[in-house]
Design a protein around this motif. Structure first.
Motif, PDB file in Angstrom:
ATOM      1  N   PRO A 265       0.883  21.180 -12.633  1.00 12.59           N
ATOM      2  CA  PRO A 265       0.864  20.575 -13.971  1.00 12.59           C
ATOM      3  C   PRO A 265       2.252  20.293 -14.539  1.00 12.59           C
ATOM      4  CG  PRO A 265       0.156  22.882 -14.030  1.00 12.59           C
ATOM      5  CD  PRO A 265       0.204  22.484 -12.599  1.00 12.59           C
ATOM      6  N   ARG A 266       3.272  20.947 -14.019  1.00 14.86           N
ATOM      7  CA  ARG A 266       4.630  20.675 -14.499  1.00 14.86           C
ATOM      8  C   ARG A 266       5.066  19.256 -14.152  1.00 14.86           C
ATOM      9  NH1 ARG A 266       7.762  25.528 -11.699  1.00 14.86           N
ATOM     10  NH2 ARG A 266       6.442  24.725 -10.009  1.00 14.86           N
ATOM     11  N   PHE A 267       4.407  18.659 -13.162  1.00 12.49           N
ATOM     12  CA  PHE A 267       4.795  17.307 -12.759  1.00 12.49           C
ATOM     13  C   PHE A 267       4.029  16.222 -13.518  1.00 12.49           C
ATOM     14  CE2 PHE A 267       6.937  19.505  -9.447  1.00 12.49           C
ATOM     15  CZ  PHE A 267       7.928  18.643  -9.004  1.00 12.49           C
ATOM     16  N   GLY A 268       3.107  16.614 -14.388  1.00  8.12           N
ATOM     17  CA  GLY A 268       2.425  15.623 -15.205  1.00  8.12           C
ATOM     18  C   GLY A 268       3.393  14.824 -16.060  1.00  8.12           C
ATOM     19  N   PRO A 269       4.190  15.480 -16.910  1.00  5.67           N
ATOM     20  CA  PRO A 269       5.161  14.745 -17.722  1.00  5.67           C
ATOM     21  C   PRO A 269       6.202  14.012 -16.885  1.00  5.67           C
ATOM     22  CG  PRO A 269       4.816  16.969 -18.597  1.00  5.67           C
ATOM     23  CD  PRO A 269       4.146  16.920 -17.257  1.00  5.67           C
ATOM     24  N   VAL A 270       6.559  14.575 -15.739  1.00  7.85           N
ATOM     25  CA  VAL A 270       7.530  13.931 -14.855  1.00  7.85           C
ATOM     26  C   VAL A 270       6.977  12.599 -14.359  1.00  7.85           C
ATOM     27  CG1 VAL A 270       8.660  14.115 -12.602  1.00  7.85           C
ATOM     28  CG2 VAL A 270       8.619  16.093 -14.149  1.00  7.85           C
ATOM     29  N   SER A 271       5.732  12.631 -13.875  1.00  5.38           N
ATOM     30  CA  SER A 271       5.120  11.394 -13.376  1.00  5.38           C
ATOM     31  C   SER A 271       4.895  10.400 -14.502  1.00  5.38           C
ATOM     32  CB  SER A 271       3.802  11.695 -12.659  1.00  5.38           C
ATOM     33  OG  SER A 271       2.802  12.134 -13.552  1.00  5.38           O
ATOM     34  N   ASP A 272       4.580  10.895 -15.700  1.00 10.72           N
ATOM     35  CA  ASP A 272       4.365  10.007 -16.844  1.00 10.72           C
ATOM     36  C   ASP A 272       5.630   9.240 -17.199  1.00 10.72           C
ATOM     37  OD1 ASP A 272       1.745  10.875 -17.036  1.00 10.72           O
ATOM     38  OD2 ASP A 272       2.155  12.294 -18.661  1.00 10.72           O
ATOM     39  N   ALA A 273       6.765   9.932 -17.175  1.00  7.15           N
ATOM     40  CA  ALA A 273       8.027   9.276 -17.542  1.00  7.15           C
ATOM     41  C   ALA A 273       8.353   8.156 -16.564  1.00  7.15           C
ATOM     42  CB  ALA A 273       9.153  10.308 -17.568  1.00  7.15           C
ATOM     43  N   PHE A 274       8.203   8.428 -15.280  1.00 10.65           N
ATOM     44  CA  PHE A 274       8.500   7.397 -14.286  1.00 10.65           C
ATOM     45  C   PHE A 274       7.479   6.271 -14.361  1.00 10.65           C
ATOM     46  CE2 PHE A 274       8.425   5.784  -9.816  1.00 10.65           C
ATOM     47  CZ  PHE A 274       9.715   5.265  -9.804  1.00 10.65           C
ATOM     48  N   ASP A 275       6.223   6.625 -14.602  1.00 12.78           N
ATOM     49  CA  ASP A 275       5.189   5.595 -14.680  1.00 12.78           C
ATOM     50  C   ASP A 275       5.422   4.661 -15.856  1.00 12.78           C
ATOM     51  OD1 ASP A 275       2.409   4.857 -13.468  1.00 12.78           O
ATOM     52  OD2 ASP A 275       2.070   4.860 -15.637  1.00 12.78           O
TER      53      ASP A 275
ATOM     54  N   SER B  10       0.847  -1.191   0.000  1.00 13.72           N
ATOM     55  CA  SER B  10       0.000   0.000   0.000  1.00 13.72           C
ATOM     56  C   SER B  10       0.879   1.235   0.000  1.00 13.72           C
ATOM     57  CB  SER B  10      -0.905  -0.017   1.243  1.00 13.72           C
ATOM     58  OG  SER B  10      -1.596   1.201   1.394  1.00 13.72           O
ATOM     59  N   GLY B  11       0.865   1.982  -1.114  1.00  9.40           N
ATOM     60  CA  GLY B  11       1.698   3.168  -1.226  1.00  9.40           C
ATOM     61  C   GLY B  11       1.194   4.068  -2.330  1.00  9.40           C
ATOM     62  N   MET B  12       2.103   4.684  -3.054  1.00  2.48           N
ATOM     63  CA  MET B  12       1.761   5.517  -4.201  1.00  2.48           C
ATOM     64  C   MET B  12       2.917   5.445  -5.188  1.00  2.48           C
ATOM     65  SD  MET B  12      -1.257   7.079  -3.625  1.00  2.48           S
ATOM     66  CE  MET B  12      -1.521   8.809  -4.023  1.00  2.48           C
ATOM     67  N   SER B  13       2.593   5.279  -6.473  1.00  2.73           N
ATOM     68  CA  SER B  13       3.648   5.179  -7.479  1.00  2.73           C
ATOM     69  C   SER B  13       4.314   6.531  -7.743  1.00  2.73           C
ATOM     70  CB  SER B  13       3.089   4.601  -8.782  1.00  2.73           C
ATOM     71  OG  SER B  13       2.023   5.408  -9.263  1.00  2.73           O
ATOM     72  N   PHE B  14       3.645   7.614  -7.364  1.00  2.00           N
ATOM     73  CA  PHE B  14       4.225   8.964  -7.363  1.00  2.00           C
ATOM     74  C   PHE B  14       3.962   9.548  -5.989  1.00  2.00           C
ATOM     75  CE2 PHE B  14       3.811  13.524  -7.492  1.00  2.00           C
ATOM     76  CZ  PHE B  14       4.832  13.965  -8.316  1.00  2.00           C
ATOM     77  N   HIS B  15       5.018  10.111  -5.357  1.00  2.00           N
ATOM     78  CA  HIS B  15       4.779  10.685  -4.036  1.00  2.00           C
ATOM     79  C   HIS B  15       5.761  11.813  -3.746  1.00  2.00           C
ATOM     80  CE1 HIS B  15       4.141  10.802   0.417  1.00  2.00           C
ATOM     81  NE2 HIS B  15       2.901  10.695  -0.017  1.00  2.00           N
TER      82      HIS B  15
ATOM     83  N   LEU C 289      -0.980   7.963 -11.377  1.00  3.83           N
ATOM     84  CA  LEU C 289      -0.856   7.009 -10.264  1.00  3.83           C
ATOM     85  C   LEU C 289      -1.294   5.643 -10.750  1.00  3.83           C
ATOM     86  CD1 LEU C 289      -2.401   9.284  -7.500  1.00  3.83           C
ATOM     87  CD2 LEU C 289       0.022   8.775  -7.831  1.00  3.83           C
ATOM     88  N   SER C 290      -0.523   4.613 -10.431  1.00  2.00           N
ATOM     89  CA  SER C 290      -0.792   3.286 -10.982  1.00  2.00           C
ATOM     90  C   SER C 290      -0.792   2.211  -9.905  1.00  2.00           C
ATOM     91  CB  SER C 290       0.255   2.930 -12.053  1.00  2.00           C
ATOM     92  OG  SER C 290       0.122   3.776 -13.178  1.00  2.00           O
ATOM     93  N   ALA C 291      -1.411   1.082 -10.258  1.00  2.00           N
ATOM     94  CA  ALA C 291      -1.438  -0.113  -9.414  1.00  2.00           C
ATOM     95  C   ALA C 291      -0.890  -1.278 -10.231  1.00  2.00           C
ATOM     96  CB  ALA C 291      -2.853  -0.424  -8.937  1.00  2.00           C
TER      97      ALA C 291
END
Length: 271
Positions: free
Chosen positions: A188-198, A175-180, A265-267
């Motif tokens: 909104p600047r972190f949208g592409p950042v989170s997408d790359a890691f995801d 139980s956590g978060m794939s982005f935190h 955010l992903s599971a």
């Protein structure tokens, strides 16, 4: 070996949201609906009802691995500034002292010392998602802590030590978060950042087991890794290491991905 008539359980990494987000008003009002719907549907995708749950929560960190061993752990409302009714939420799931002892023994055999904690309660990383996943609170639960050094390999090894529990009907959940990155939520600047890691996470989880573990152990080298999980704040990613370790050779896949507060955010599930 799986016991006759006993289905092997998958392992899961699920996002637990923001505090008690699923049980309160939000702006926008549907911000967490897709994630809540995913969590509500998890039980229907399992081969059978779990005999017990081992929950690895991002919100419990100890010097060494620890497990809850009380028969009836109380809830820990470890979130702050939320509406009064969210501190009245209940989830009276029983503990499982014998399972806790077994977990501690398995970890010890893997040279990962673990202690049993009979006083520790269930934190919101446990009861918030489980209220959606198994609302009857009838399945015994043992929480497993993270280790304070946040060493990814140690957490992969801990999961591997517990893999046999899957053949006994025990569901292992991270139980956590794939982005935190708390400063990144809503930006909104972190949208592409989170997408790359995801994208890296999705590809890594889906890869074959030995390369998968090597990549997860070196997760800091992934694209935008430290923007998504700043130094000493990766506790929300480490539960994924435990469930990946417990998966062994099982295949992995992304089973949920949603956009919340400008981030992806992903599971993940390993069968």
């Amino acid at each position: 070996m799986t016991a006759p008539g006993q289905a092997r359980m998958p392992t899961l990494f699920v996002p637990h949201g923001a505090g008690p987000c699923f049980f309160m008003d939000w702006n926008p009002p549907d911000a967490w609906n897709a994630m809540a719907d995913f969590l509500k549907n998890v039980a229907s995708t399992l081969p059978t009802r779990p005999s017990a749950i081992v929950m690895v929560s991002a919100h419990w960190i100890e010097p060494g691995f620890s497990v809850t061993s009380g028969a009836h752990p109380e809830l820990i409302y470890d979130y702050h500034g939320f509406p009064p009714h969210t501190y009245e939420l209940r989830y009276p799931a029983p503990g499982a002292p014998q399972l806790a002892a077994r977990i501690a023994a398995l970890l010890g055999q893997a040279q990962l010392p673990a202690r049993q904690d009979g006083a520790r309660g269930f934190d919101h990383g446990m009861f918030i998602p489980l209220k959606l996943m198994f609302p009857d609170a009838g399945i015994p639960v043992v929480q497993l802590s993270l280790r304070h050094d946040l060493d990814p390999q140690a957490h992969l090894d801990a999961g591997r030590a517990l893999a046999a529990l899957r053949d006994e009907g025990v569901l292992i959940i991270g139980s956590g978060m794939s982005f935190h990155n708390m400063r990144g939520y809503g930006d909104p600047r972190f949208g592409p950042v989170s997408d790359a890691f995801d994208r890296w996470l999705v590809q890594t989880v889906a890869s074959a087991a030995p390369p998968r573990e090597h990549a997860l152990a070196a997760w800091e080298q992934a694209p935008s890794a430290r923007l998504c999980h700043p130094p000493r704040a990766e506790e929300h990613l480490l539960p994924l290491m435990v469930v990946a370790g417990a998966a062994g050779e099982a295949g992995g896949q992304c089973v949920f991905s949603g956009r919340v507060m400008e981030t992806t955010l992903s599971a993940f599930r390993f069968d």
